[in-house]
Write a protein that holds these residues in place. Structure first.
Motif, PDB file in Angstrom:
ATOM      1  N   ILE A  83       0.835  -1.204   0.000  1.00 16.76           N
ATOM      2  CA  ILE A  83       0.000   0.000   0.000  1.00 16.76           C
ATOM      3  C   ILE A  83       0.870   1.254   0.000  1.00 16.76           C
ATOM      4  O   ILE A  83       0.474   2.285  -0.526  1.00 16.76           O
ATOM      5  N   HIS A  84       2.052   1.146   0.566  1.00 13.58           N
ATOM      6  CA  HIS A  84       2.903   2.315   0.776  1.00 13.58           C
ATOM      7  C   HIS A  84       3.365   2.978  -0.531  1.00 13.58           C
ATOM      8  O   HIS A  84       3.678   4.168  -0.540  1.00 13.58           O
ATOM      9  N   GLU A  85       3.377   2.231  -1.615  1.00 16.84           N
ATOM     10  CA  GLU A  85       3.806   2.796  -2.909  1.00 16.84           C
ATOM     11  C   GLU A  85       2.802   3.888  -3.303  1.00 16.84           C
ATOM     12  O   GLU A  85       1.580   3.647  -3.264  1.00 16.84           O
ATOM     13  N   ALA A 125       1.414   5.367  -5.939  1.00 15.22           N
ATOM     14  CA  ALA A 125       0.318   5.136  -6.895  1.00 15.22           C
ATOM     15  C   ALA A 125      -0.730   4.189  -6.309  1.00 15.22           C
ATOM     16  O   ALA A 125      -1.937   4.419  -6.419  1.00 15.22           O
ATOM     17  N   ARG A 126      -0.234   3.122  -5.667  1.00 15.36           N
ATOM     18  CA  ARG A 126      -1.172   2.160  -5.076  1.00 15.36           C
ATOM     19  C   ARG A 126      -1.903   2.766  -3.885  1.00 15.36           C
ATOM     20  O   ARG A 126      -3.068   2.489  -3.641  1.00 15.36           O
ATOM     21  N   LEU A 127      -1.194   3.625  -3.150  1.00 19.01           N
ATOM     22  CA  LEU A 127      -1.831   4.303  -2.015  1.00 19.01           C
ATOM     23  C   LEU A 127      -2.995   5.162  -2.519  1.00 19.01           C
ATOM     24  O   LEU A 127      -4.085   5.173  -1.929  1.00 19.01           O
ATOM     25  N   GLU A 128      -2.768   5.841  -3.641  1.00 15.10           N
ATOM     26  CA  GLU A 128      -3.829   6.686  -4.187  1.00 15.10           C
ATOM     27  C   GLU A 128      -5.014   5.837  -4.668  1.00 15.10           C
ATOM     28  O   GLU A 128      -6.172   6.187  -4.466  1.00 15.10           O
ATOM     29  N   ILE A 129      -4.711   4.708  -5.288  1.00 16.69           N
ATOM     30  CA  ILE A 129      -5.777   3.796  -5.741  1.00 16.69           C
ATOM     31  C   ILE A 129      -6.573   3.310  -4.532  1.00 16.69           C
ATOM     32  O   ILE A 129      -7.809   3.352  -4.529  1.00 16.69           O
ATOM     33  N   THR A 171      -3.469  -5.106 -10.646  1.00 20.29           N
ATOM     34  CA  THR A 171      -3.199  -6.542 -10.661  1.00 20.29           C
ATOM     35  C   THR A 171      -2.490  -6.951  -9.362  1.00 20.29           C
ATOM     36  O   THR A 171      -2.837  -7.964  -8.749  1.00 20.29           O
ATOM     37  N   ARG A 172      -1.530  -6.137  -8.932  1.00 20.32           N
ATOM     38  CA  ARG A 172      -0.799  -6.453  -7.691  1.00 20.32           C
ATOM     39  C   ARG A 172      -1.736  -6.411  -6.483  1.00 20.32           C
ATOM     40  O   ARG A 172      -1.670  -7.264  -5.596  1.00 20.32           O
ATOM     41  N   LEU A 173      -2.619  -5.407  -6.489  1.00 19.63           N
ATOM     42  CA  LEU A 173      -3.553  -5.296  -5.358  1.00 19.63           C
ATOM     43  C   LEU A 173      -4.572  -6.441  -5.376  1.00 19.63           C
ATOM     44  O   LEU A 173      -4.979  -6.941  -4.329  1.00 19.63           O
ATOM     45  N   ASN A 216      -5.305  -0.510   8.864  1.00 21.68           N
ATOM     46  CA  ASN A 216      -4.061  -0.799   9.605  1.00 21.68           C
ATOM     47  C   ASN A 216      -2.945   0.134   9.142  1.00 21.68           C
ATOM     48  O   ASN A 216      -2.181   0.642   9.965  1.00 21.68           O
ATOM     49  N   TYR A 217      -2.881   0.327   7.830  1.00 25.95           N
ATOM     50  CA  TYR A 217      -1.838   1.190   7.268  1.00 25.95           C
ATOM     51  C   TYR A 217      -1.982   2.613   7.811  1.00 25.95           C
ATOM     52  O   TYR A 217      -1.006   3.241   8.207  1.00 25.95           O
TER      53      TYR A 217
END
Lengths: 97, 206
Positions: free
Chosen positions: A8-10, A12-16, A47-49, A82-83
């Motif tokens: 999640i910390h990345e 782009a993924r955090l924004e998603i 895909t990763r998420l 949690n994050y």
């Protein structure tokens, strides 16, 4: 810091994750517009998420066109909570200068 | 990259972006213009025609917005909140309709003394203005779109001016002008929205 979910910390993924967290579900176009990511980039992050079990991808049709809806799974929602808590705790514990 | 992350702001930003198409402005502007023109010409049918025309942007709004901004289902909390505001707007809208009908009845069949007739009509104008301004304020509060508050002021002032201009039979002018102003704003916002957000197919072609 070890408790931070690096998936999640990345940024782009955090924004998603953030955008999916505040809605029930949304489609690719919505996420692309809100995050400003390219289709390819968005797709690879999703895909990763999805592989991590954080995002649920529901493939369907809108009229004759394929239409994919995305939502956070309960695990994804929990992971994001949690994050948030983890980050708030880390940053909150820092002494102010 | 320094970006303040606030979940509530993200939700609000997303929600507001779904009201950046100007269609509701066009809807409100058309109805208000229709009302003003019907008073100016004495043809109540004009109001019905304008209401019918105003339904068009509302009916085509969803597919236009969804093809440009994407589809989204907002949180249950947000949906409940929206429903609450919609109910309040419906109540205020119904009061406007009732007072409008009362206004028409007074206008057509009044046997009251002239001074009482004028006083009632003036207060009705102010009441309708206040109710319509309330609807605009509710819309502004529910959607966090600030221009709706500006509309509330414009509408209230227009109806106030209408009450003042009533003796000269010019009460329709400020209402039509206010409607026209809102309509024009809506059209400008719509054009900007369509320019800034090409639809999915067009974008894929680029």
């Amino acid at each position: 810091m070890a408790d931070i979910d690096r998936l999640i910390h990345e940024p782009a993924r955090l924004e998603i994750m953030m955008h999916l967290y505040v809605v029930q579900n949304a489609d690719y176009l919505f996420l692309q517009k809100q995050t400003g990511l390219t289709w390819g980039n968005l797709s690879s992050h999703l895909t990763r998420l999805e592989e991590a079990g954080y995002v649920l991808v529901i493939k369907g049709y809108s009229g004759r066109k394929p239409h994919t809806m995305l939502s956070l799974t309960p695990e994804g929602r929990k992971a994001f909570d949690n994050y948030r808590n983890c980050l708030a705790q880390i940053l909150g514990d820092l002494p102010r200068r | 990259m320094q970006k303040k992350i606030n979940i509530e702001n993200v939700e609000r930003k997303v929600f507001v972006s779904y009201f950046s198409d100007g269609m509701w402005d066009i809807y409100g502007g058309l109805i208000l213009s229709g009302f003003g023109l019907s008073i100016l010409t004495g043809q109540m049918i004009l109001l019905i025609v304008f209401i019918a025309i105003a339904m068009v942007p509302i009916l085509i709004r969803k597919p236009i917005v969804a093809s440009r901004l994407g589809s989204v289902t907002f949180s249950i909390k947000r949906e409940r909140k929206t429903m609450k505001y919609k109910t309040a707007a419906w109540i205020a809208g119904s009061l406007v309709l009732v007072s409008g009908a009362l206004f028409s009845a007074l206008y057509s069949f009044s046997t009251l003394p002239a001074w009482l007739d004028t006083m009632l009509e003036n207060s009705l104008f102010l009441f309708m203005g206040a109710m319509l301004a309330s609807i605009a304020c509710i819309a502004g509060y529910a959607t966090a779109v600030r221009r709706f508050y500006a509309y509330a002021i414009v509408v209230f002032l227009a109806f106030g001016l209408a009450a003042v201009l009533r003796p000269q039979d010019m009460e329709g002018i400020p209402i039509t002008a206010a409607g026209g102003l809102i309509l024009l704003t809506g059209i400008i916002i719509l054009i900007r929205f369509l320019r800034n957000n090409p639809n999915y197919d067009q974008e894929a072609d680029r």
